[in-house]
Write a protein that holds these residues in place. Structure first.
Motif, PDB file in Angstrom:
ATOM      1  N   PHE A 186      -8.916  -2.764  10.291  1.00 14.62           N
ATOM      2  CA  PHE A 186      -8.960  -2.914   8.836  1.00 14.62           C
ATOM      3  C   PHE A 186     -10.212  -2.274   8.247  1.00 14.62           C
ATOM      4  O   PHE A 186     -10.538  -2.514   7.089  1.00 14.62           O
ATOM      5  N   GLN A 187     -10.875  -1.444   9.052  1.00 15.19           N
ATOM      6  CA  GLN A 187     -11.964  -0.640   8.518  1.00 15.19           C
ATOM      7  C   GLN A 187     -11.398   0.616   7.863  1.00 15.19           C
ATOM      8  O   GLN A 187     -10.268   1.024   8.128  1.00 15.19           O
ATOM      9  N   LEU A 250       6.234  -7.910  13.702  1.00 14.49           N
ATOM     10  CA  LEU A 250       5.863  -7.621  12.315  1.00 14.49           C
ATOM     11  C   LEU A 250       4.355  -7.779  12.126  1.00 14.49           C
ATOM     12  O   LEU A 250       3.713  -6.929  11.486  1.00 14.49           O
ATOM     13  N   ALA A 251       3.793  -8.828  12.680  1.00 16.86           N
ATOM     14  CA  ALA A 251       2.346  -9.031  12.576  1.00 16.86           C
ATOM     15  C   ALA A 251       1.590  -7.931  13.320  1.00 16.86           C
ATOM     16  O   ALA A 251       0.563  -7.433  12.840  1.00 16.86           O
ATOM     17  N   LEU A 252       2.085  -7.529  14.493  1.00 10.45           N
ATOM     18  CA  LEU A 252       1.421  -6.476  15.252  1.00 10.45           C
ATOM     19  C   LEU A 252       1.429  -5.159  14.490  1.00 10.45           C
ATOM     20  O   LEU A 252       0.407  -4.447  14.431  1.00 10.45           O
ATOM     21  N   ASN A 253       2.558  -4.813  13.864  1.00  9.01           N
ATOM     22  CA  ASN A 253       2.617  -3.567  13.102  1.00  9.01           C
ATOM     23  C   ASN A 253       1.763  -3.636  11.843  1.00  9.01           C
ATOM     24  O   ASN A 253       1.227  -2.616  11.402  1.00  9.01           O
ATOM     25  N   ALA A 254       1.650  -4.828  11.260  1.00  8.74           N
ATOM     26  CA  ALA A 254       0.758  -4.965  10.105  1.00  8.74           C
ATOM     27  C   ALA A 254      -0.693  -4.702  10.483  1.00  8.74           C
ATOM     28  O   ALA A 254      -1.493  -4.281   9.640  1.00  8.74           O
ATOM     29  N   PRO A 259      -1.872   0.831   6.239  1.00  6.45           N
ATOM     30  CA  PRO A 259      -2.365   2.031   5.540  1.00  6.45           C
ATOM     31  C   PRO A 259      -3.871   2.060   5.312  1.00  6.45           C
ATOM     32  O   PRO A 259      -4.370   3.014   4.724  1.00  6.45           O
ATOM     33  N   VAL A 260      -4.589   1.045   5.789  1.00  7.59           N
ATOM     34  CA  VAL A 260      -6.041   1.039   5.613  1.00  7.59           C
ATOM     35  C   VAL A 260      -6.705   1.951   6.632  1.00  7.59           C
ATOM     36  O   VAL A 260      -7.475   2.859   6.290  1.00  7.59           O
ATOM     37  N   PHE A 308      -8.196   3.404   0.337  1.00 10.98           N
ATOM     38  CA  PHE A 308      -8.861   2.734   1.452  1.00 10.98           C
ATOM     39  C   PHE A 308      -9.540   3.719   2.398  1.00 10.98           C
ATOM     40  O   PHE A 308     -10.007   3.311   3.465  1.00 10.98           O
ATOM     41  N   ARG A 309      -9.588   4.985   2.041  1.00 11.23           N
ATOM     42  CA  ARG A 309     -10.140   5.968   2.976  1.00 11.23           C
ATOM     43  C   ARG A 309     -11.643   5.805   3.143  1.00 11.23           C
ATOM     44  O   ARG A 309     -12.183   6.023   4.229  1.00 11.23           O
TER      45      ARG A 309
END
Length: 533
Positions: A186-187, A250-254, A259-260, A308-309
């Motif tokens: 999530f960085q 679903l949680a793993l793919n999230a 897209p972050v 988020f880039r």
């Protein structure tokens, strides 16, 4: 006599839908006239030969995209190709050539811009010609289904899907902690790239390989689990496992495909593959509506998707399309083609670099003269301090073999794409096939593939193709029943003894049919291919 196609769920064949000419004309006007005029509105346009040729490119790509958006068949691969060409090599290049303003610092003179537009149009003409020739081939030749049709008719098998789910979870348990834990995913991409740049030589490539080895299996495990066909004798066990595994995947793919930290192109491929793999969007009318929605989103939402880039996120500022195209490095495809032309003028063609992408997996320790990534090569030629740039397929093939290389490559790509689209359209009522799952993924992954460079995309592309092949199996083809009396009793055996030929009333051997026809003629019960809970 009008063509007919099988009705959904059996029953009498229905009349094939035909393209609406007024709707085609309307979309052509919007894409070829209105949107280009909107892009150039209020800009200081500098006319010239390059701008004239670029207008031809816009007309070609806009007309082709309009045909896809109004086609009565589902053409996912063609949609992905023409969407990229229209936006990145049509509208964006039009804004650059008309204003002589480009995202990066490399100066593009009018002569080089004309050459870049010529290379692009040569590839587009070759692609259109290859697709047209492939479209003239009959869809089903008795006894000769070819290679692609049996391949795309492979069916997802529940056991292999469950094994893939287990592998994806195992890879996550190993690789997520190895890459720094959940927080790393999530960085911003800026932080990830800076950490990779500061690592030891070779560690960045290993880190990228580990990231793709985690993202792609997790993505395919989710897709395959969603659309695995139910077993003939009931699937109570599979249904229970699906209920358990779906939330986990679903949680793993999230985490690994968000897209972050992932590029927008890949995150979009994941989302669109799941959506366009559903039974609803496999229907022609729903597919056209979905394709229009994707086109609008690419033009209006995608430019602001890089929020988020960076670590320091600035407020979103809405600007015109022309300013987005000429200042945002995400639209650098045309400028990179022009940079490649300048590189060829100074250094000549390099056919020896062509084996690099197919042999991307060979380490440089074994192959010291392994070709450089084309995007890196062009960045160094332009004198940039950053090297993470694109190298569209047009300039890569031109750097290898000039215009003949561009024409040959895109003619082959157009022919293969048309055949893939045709086979998937014929199999669209059958969920759980390789065509239903992998073709949308390849169609939308084209936005990454066409942008290049090949050396960068070949690793993920190989995983994207190999994983669904491993979780599918070839369709079983039923052998025809022998004629009364046995094959040899009334046939060859009698003939060898000098007896009379078989009686005239004996039925002849049934003709061989391709796999796509077998789906409609085999007496096996239909399968929806969708998850039933």
């Amino acid at each position: 006599m009008p063509d007919r196609e099988p009705a959904r769920g059996g029953g009498p064949p229905r009349r094939a839908e035909r393209r609406s000419l007024p709707v085609l004309c309307l979309w052509t006007v919007v894409l070829v006239l209105l949107l280009p005029a909107l892009v150039l509105y209020g800009q200081e346009v500098r006319p010239g030969a390059a701008l004239a040729l670029q207008c031809v490119v816009v007309a070609h790509t806009g007309t082709a995209l309009a045909r896809v958006l109004t086609d009565p068949r589902v053409r996912v691969v063609a949609f992905g190709f023409w969407l990229f060409c229209y936006v990145w090599l049509g509208l964006a290049a039009l804004a650059m050539v008309a204003t002589e303003t480009y995202p990066w610092g490399f100066a593009v003179d009018p002569g080089t811009a004309f050459g870049a537009a010529a290379v692009v149009e040569a590839g587009l003409l070759a692609y259109s010609a290859g697709a047209a020739l492939a479209g003239r081939r009959p869809d089903a030749t008795p006894g000769a289904p070819g290679v692609l049709e049996p391949l795309l008719a492979r069916r997802v098998t529940p056991l292999r899907v469950l094994l893939l789910c287990g592998l994806a979870l195992l890879l996550a348990a190993v690789l997520v902690p190895a890459q720094g834990g959940l927080a790393v995913f999530f960085q911003s991409r800026q932080a990830v790239n800076e950490a990779a740049a500061q690592s030891v030589p070779g560690a960045a490539a290993d880190q990228a390989l580990a990231a793709w080895s985690l993202s792609v299996p997790a993505f395919w495990a989710l897709v395959a689990l969603l659309y695995v066909p139910r077993a003939r004798g009931g699937d109570r066990t599979l249904r229970g496992l699906r209920w358990i595994l779906l939330p986990v995947l679903l949680a793993l793919n999230a985490v690994v495909n968000n897209p972050v930290s992932q590029p927008r192109f890949w995150a979009g491929t994941v989302l669109l593959t799941i959506l366009f793999g559903t039974s609803l969007l496999r229907r022609p009318r729903a597919f056209r509506i979905g394709a229009v929605a994707v086109t609008v989103a690419v033009l209006t939402v995608f430019p602001y998707g890089d929020y988020f880039r960076h670590d320091k996120r600035r407020p979103v500022e809405v600007v015109s399309l022309a300013e987005q195209f000429t200042s945002n490095g995400d639209y650098d495809a045309f400028q990179q083609i022009a940079t490649g032309l300048d590189h060829v003028r100074e250094n000549g063609h390099s056919p020896g670099d062509a084996p690099g992408p197919p042999l991307f997996f060979v380490p440089r320790a074994v192959w010291p003269d392994k070709p450089e990534d084309s995007g890196v090569l062009l960045a160094r030629h332009a004198g940039y301090s950053f090297e993470n740039l694109s190298a569209p397929l047009w300039i890569e093939t031109y750097m290898w073999a000039g215009f003949p290389g561009v024409v040959a490559f895109f003619a082959l790509l157009g022919a293969v794409s048309r055949r893939i689209d045709g086979i998937r359209d014929r199999l669209r009522e059958h969920g759980g096939t390789l065509a239903a799952l992998a073709v949308p993924a390849f169609g939308f992954y084209q936005l990454i593939l066409l942008r290049g460079s090949l050396m960068f995309v070949m690793g993920p592309l190989s995983l994207l193709i190999a994983v669904p092949l491993l979780v599918t199996a070839g369709a079983r083809r039923r052998r025809p029943a022998p004629p009364p009396g046995g094959e040899f009793a009334g046939g060859r055996a009698g003939a060898s003894a000098g007896s009379a030929p078989p009686a005239a009333h004996e039925p002849p051997a049934p003709p061989r049919v391709p796999v796509s026809a077998a789906w409609h003629t085999a007496p096996s019960p239909p399968s929806t291919g969708e998850a039933r809970t």
